[in-house]
Enzyme design. Structure first.
Site, PDB file in Angstrom:
ATOM      1  N   LYS A 250     -12.569   4.479  27.937  1.00  0.00           N
ATOM      2  CA  LYS A 250     -11.693   5.047  28.964  1.00  0.00           C
ATOM      3  C   LYS A 250     -10.258   4.735  28.544  1.00  0.00           C
ATOM      4  O   LYS A 250      -9.762   3.636  28.746  1.00  0.00           O
ATOM      5  CB  LYS A 250     -12.002   4.443  30.329  1.00  0.00           C
ATOM      6  CG  LYS A 250     -11.167   5.053  31.447  1.00  0.00           C
ATOM      7  CD  LYS A 250     -11.533   4.458  32.780  1.00  0.00           C
ATOM      8  CE  LYS A 250     -10.896   5.204  33.937  1.00  0.00           C
ATOM      9  NZ  LYS A 250      -9.450   5.353  33.821  1.00  0.00           N
ATOM     10  N   GLU A 300      -7.698  13.091  26.697  1.00  0.00           N
ATOM     11  CA  GLU A 300      -6.733  12.135  27.210  1.00  0.00           C
ATOM     12  C   GLU A 300      -5.589  12.057  26.197  1.00  0.00           C
ATOM     13  O   GLU A 300      -5.847  11.952  24.990  1.00  0.00           O
ATOM     14  CB  GLU A 300      -7.418  10.772  27.378  1.00  0.00           C
ATOM     15  CG  GLU A 300      -6.632   9.748  28.151  1.00  0.00           C
ATOM     16  CD  GLU A 300      -6.722   9.891  29.681  1.00  0.00           C
ATOM     17  OE1 GLU A 300      -7.359  10.846  30.184  1.00  0.00           O
ATOM     18  OE2 GLU A 300      -6.128   9.046  30.361  1.00  0.00           O
ATOM     19  N   PHE A 340     -12.767  14.751  25.182  1.00  0.00           N
ATOM     20  CA  PHE A 340     -14.013  14.279  25.773  1.00  0.00           C
ATOM     21  C   PHE A 340     -14.895  15.341  26.423  1.00  0.00           C
ATOM     22  O   PHE A 340     -16.035  15.047  26.768  1.00  0.00           O
ATOM     23  CB  PHE A 340     -13.794  13.098  26.720  1.00  0.00           C
ATOM     24  CG  PHE A 340     -12.906  13.364  27.913  1.00  0.00           C
ATOM     25  CD1 PHE A 340     -13.393  14.020  29.020  1.00  0.00           C
ATOM     26  CD2 PHE A 340     -11.602  12.904  27.915  1.00  0.00           C
ATOM     27  CE1 PHE A 340     -12.583  14.243  30.121  1.00  0.00           C
ATOM     28  CE2 PHE A 340     -10.785  13.121  29.014  1.00  0.00           C
ATOM     29  CZ  PHE A 340     -11.277  13.794  30.125  1.00  0.00           C
ATOM     30  N   ARG A 417     -15.853  14.289  42.828  1.00  0.00           N
ATOM     31  CA  ARG A 417     -16.093  12.941  42.340  1.00  0.00           C
ATOM     32  C   ARG A 417     -17.561  12.646  42.576  1.00  0.00           C
ATOM     33  O   ARG A 417     -18.017  12.658  43.711  1.00  0.00           O
ATOM     34  CB  ARG A 417     -15.226  11.959  43.133  1.00  0.00           C
ATOM     35  CG  ARG A 417     -15.204  10.560  42.575  1.00  0.00           C
ATOM     36  CD  ARG A 417     -14.325   9.664  43.427  1.00  0.00           C
ATOM     37  NE  ARG A 417     -12.918  10.022  43.402  1.00  0.00           N
ATOM     38  CZ  ARG A 417     -12.087   9.756  42.394  1.00  0.00           C
ATOM     39  NH1 ARG A 417     -12.519   9.125  41.339  1.00  0.00           N
ATOM     40  NH2 ARG A 417     -10.833  10.118  42.454  1.00  0.00           N
TER      41      ARG A 417
HETATM   42  P1  AMP Z   1      -9.477   7.112  37.275  1.00  0.00           P
HETATM   43  O1  AMP Z   1      -8.159   7.795  37.097  1.00  0.00           O
HETATM   44  O2  AMP Z   1      -9.416   5.616  37.260  1.00  0.00           O
HETATM   45  O3  AMP Z   1     -10.277   7.687  38.396  1.00  0.00           O
HETATM   46  O4  AMP Z   1     -10.335   7.445  35.961  1.00  0.00           O
HETATM   47  C1  AMP Z   1     -10.608   8.749  35.547  1.00  0.00           C
HETATM   48  C2  AMP Z   1      -9.632   9.155  34.471  1.00  0.00           C
HETATM   49  O5  AMP Z   1      -9.899   8.483  33.254  1.00  0.00           O
HETATM   50  C3  AMP Z   1      -9.728  10.601  34.082  1.00  0.00           C
HETATM   51  O6  AMP Z   1      -9.050  11.438  34.971  1.00  0.00           O
HETATM   52  C4  AMP Z   1      -9.116  10.628  32.701  1.00  0.00           C
HETATM   53  O7  AMP Z   1      -7.708  10.783  32.801  1.00  0.00           O
HETATM   54  C5  AMP Z   1      -9.334   9.218  32.183  1.00  0.00           C
HETATM   55  N1  AMP Z   1     -10.218   9.129  31.010  1.00  0.00           N
HETATM   56  C6  AMP Z   1      -9.985   8.349  29.937  1.00  0.00           C
HETATM   57  N2  AMP Z   1     -10.972   8.433  29.044  1.00  0.00           N
HETATM   58  C7  AMP Z   1     -11.890   9.289  29.541  1.00  0.00           C
HETATM   59  C8  AMP Z   1     -13.161   9.776  29.085  1.00  0.00           C
HETATM   60  N3  AMP Z   1     -13.687   9.366  27.942  1.00  0.00           N
HETATM   61  N4  AMP Z   1     -13.811  10.644  29.891  1.00  0.00           N
HETATM   62  C9  AMP Z   1     -13.298  11.039  31.083  1.00  0.00           C
HETATM   63  N5  AMP Z   1     -12.116  10.612  31.559  1.00  0.00           N
HETATM   64  C10 AMP Z   1     -11.410   9.744  30.802  1.00  0.00           C
END
Ligand code: AMP
Length: 583
Positions: A250, A300, A340, A417
């Site tokens: 991530k 990303e 991704f 989500r």
């Molecule tokens: P969050 O913003 O904490 O809800 O985490 C989701 C976000 O992680 C996504 O919107 C992407 O911007 C980011 N992200 C980073 N790496 C990945 C990945 N391998 N797959 C999906 N999302 C990713």
């Protein structure tokens, strides 16, 4: 439809505290609007003229609208400004000022007229456009009653905030034109595929739910992103994903949806704004690595250190979100792309294709480069393996992992989500606020721009108890070209064949040094790491402490002997004192 009606409903929506009442007013507006105008009305409700991805903003500064109000009312601008500082809201001020003057309105304004005038203002640009916009707005205000004027000026200044969520509009559309809530899923799907609420409203109002079959993924219109849930342990994650998943790094950057059509590339942010202009380097990377003719791909964007090629903190990437100096910023914080997902390719919609198949398609259409490639990932079926991959992800400077279910129904759930994607992040962080003084104990040869000089240095803190130097980070950022050229000479006297007996390290640098040179360093945070020996086993078995995103401040602490460097105890205290839960 008269604009007055819309303004009255806006006013009612603003003054109610009840959600149900708000939805009723909204349904009332949508019913009255009907096909032909409903699309425009939906944008106006959100203070816009078009869906956000089109990037057309009215964006008139408050100062300019004051001049329009002055022209429309004959009241001196300074009096209007005085009223504005009292009310704090341009809408209220206009309402008051217009109510105070004798203001006769001959022909009522229609929604179409107001929309048309605002659209013209939004599209006017170039030399002399400011005056033209002021006059156009003044003409509109001359024809408006005070309540209408209030909402017109709030719209042009971007201050209309009725707080009506997209989802509420969809509910209302289902009730008003779809025959009830059962029609909500196809309406929402049409919206998720195109991100165009106005177009969906127009279609449903015209032809009911049946008219939505034409809503297909289109290159150039963003798809609403799929989001991840969060869990706290690998065991819980695997239980949710049916015992197996693909875990991906991530990355801590900015999500981007890349639309490619021939040689044209459009970039959309997570909030579906068009951010193509901000990232010329990302456009180039995408052009050079995506080989299919048309496609929609998710990735990303991460900021890179131009000198070392290492990832930099998210905050540095955010400095690129600007209108001016885009090229300079791209040089200072070049970006890298980590792909991704693939949602569409060569005419095929992949959103209802299982994840592993989408991944396969993605692999086929990406010809990777160092700075644009697939995310790091692994297929995992047990908790221990997942935990190890997570540790590696953290060590490589990411936020953790996203675990993706891989069963037959693991479709791309646009706009929602769900449990098909689950993030696993660290629970605690320890931010670094002070600089530390670190001792250079080793070095790695540089590559690329740093060929012939050191690429990074292995640095350590001092432990008086054991009289050893324990490593804490690999330092590559913050050096000027002059520093880089001089470091080999400065370090030459300390060079030795093997690790010095007073150095405690797991890393294996290309060159070892007798502990001597002390550098001042600042980092983003202190993390647990199995690669470094400072504070080893203190907070977790098998892990030491490491400084993440270290940067040389430019100060050589030649005034300090290596034994005067930051001590192990100090680092442990810094880590503990700043430790806080990540929300
Ligand atoms: P969050 O913003 O904490 O809800 O985490 C989701 C976000 O992680 C996504 O919107 C992407 O911007 C980011 N992200 C980073 N790496 C990945 C990945 N391998 N797959 C999906 N999302 C990713």
């Amino acid at each position: 439809m008269e604009f007055r009606k819309l303004a009255e409903d806006f006013s009612k929506i603003e003054s109610t505290t009840k959600r149900i009442a708000m939805t009723d007013y909204l349904s009332d507006i949508l019913r009255q609007a009907g096909p032909g105008i409903i699309g425009k009305v939906v944008y106006l409700i959100q203070g816009k003229l078009y869906p956000p991805f089109m990037g057309i903003e009215i964006g008139m500064a408050e100062k300019l609208t004051v001049r329009s109000v002055a022209i429309a009312t004959g009241i001196p601008p300074k009096d209007i400004t005085r009223s504005l500082s009292r009310t704090g809201d341009i809408g209220d001020t206009v309402y008051e000022e217009l109510s105070a003057v004798h203001h006769e309105v001959k022909k009522p304004l229609t929604v179409s007229e107001v929309y048309g005038a605002l659209d013209k203002i939004a599209r006017t640009s170039g030399p002399g456009s400011t005056e033209a916009k002021i006059n156009m707005l003044a003409d509109l205000l001359k024809r408006a009653i005070p309540l209408e004027a209030k909402y017109i000026v709030r719209t042009v200044t971007g201050k209309l905030r009725l707080g009506v969520a997209d989802m509420t509009v969809l509910d209302s559309l289902a009730d008003t034109y779809g025959g009830g809530r059962q029609s909500r899923p196809p309406i929402e799907r049409a919206y998720n595929m195109t991100s165009d609420l106005g177009a969906v409203a127009e279609a449903v109002a015209r032809g009911g739910v049946g008219a939505l079959s034409g809503f297909k993924i289109t290159v150039g219109k963003p798809i609403r992103p799929m989001l991840a849930e969060r869990l706290k342990t690998p065991q819980e994650i695997l239980a949710k994903t049916g015992g197996e998943c693909v875990a991906e790094y991530k990355y801590d950057g900015e999500r981007v949806q890349i639309h490619k059509k021939g040689s044209e590339i459009i970039l959309f942010s997570r909030r579906l704004e068009n951010i193509t202009k901000q990232y010329p380097d990302v456009v180039e990377l995408a052009k050079n690595t995506i080989v299919s003719d048309t496609s929609i791909i998710e990735a990303e964007i991460v900021a890179l250190d131009p000198d070392t090629g290492e990832m930099r903190p998210f905050q540095e990437l955010m400095r690129r979100r600007r209108k001016y100096g885009v090229k300079e910023m791209a040089k200072e914080f070049p970006a890298s792309l980590l792909y991704f997902d693939c949602l569409y390719t060569n005419g095929r919609d992949l959103t209802e294709t299982p994840f592993l198949k989408r991944r396969e398609e993605l692999t086929q259409i990406i010809k990777p480069l160092v700075r644009a490639k697939l995310v790091e990932y692994t297929l995992t079926v047990n908790a221990k393996q997942l935990e190890e991959f997570f540790e590696k992800a953290i060590q490589d400077g990411t936020e953790g992992v996203i675990c993706k279910a891989i069963g037959p129904h693991t479709y791309y759930q646009a706009g929602s989500r769900g449990w098909l994607w689950i993030k696993y992040k660290r629970e605690y962080r320890s931010e670094m606020t002070d600089t530390v003084d670190l001792v250079v104990v080793g070095a790695y040869y540089g590559r690329g721009k740093r060929a012939g000089v050191y690429g990074s240095l292995l640095t350590a803190i001092y432990s008086p108890e054991t009289d050893t130097f324990k490593t804490i980070t690999r330092l590559g950022a913050g050096f000027t070209d002059k520093d880089l050229a001089e470091l080999p000479k400065m370090l030459e006297p300390y060079k030795i064949e093997k690790r010095h007996p007073r150095v405690d390290a797991k890393e294996r640098p290309n060159v070892w040094f007798v502990p001597g040179l002390v550098l001042e360093v600042i980092g983003a945070e202190i993390t647990l790491s199995p690669l470094h020996t400072a504070g080893f086993n203190r907070f977790r078995k098998g892990s030491g402490l490491a400084i993440r995103f270290p940067r040389f401040t430019g100060r050589y602490r030649t005034d300090k002997s290596p034994e005067d460097a930051t001590t192990e105890q100090e680092i442990i205290e810094m880590y503990e004192s700043k430790l806080h839960k990540v929300t």
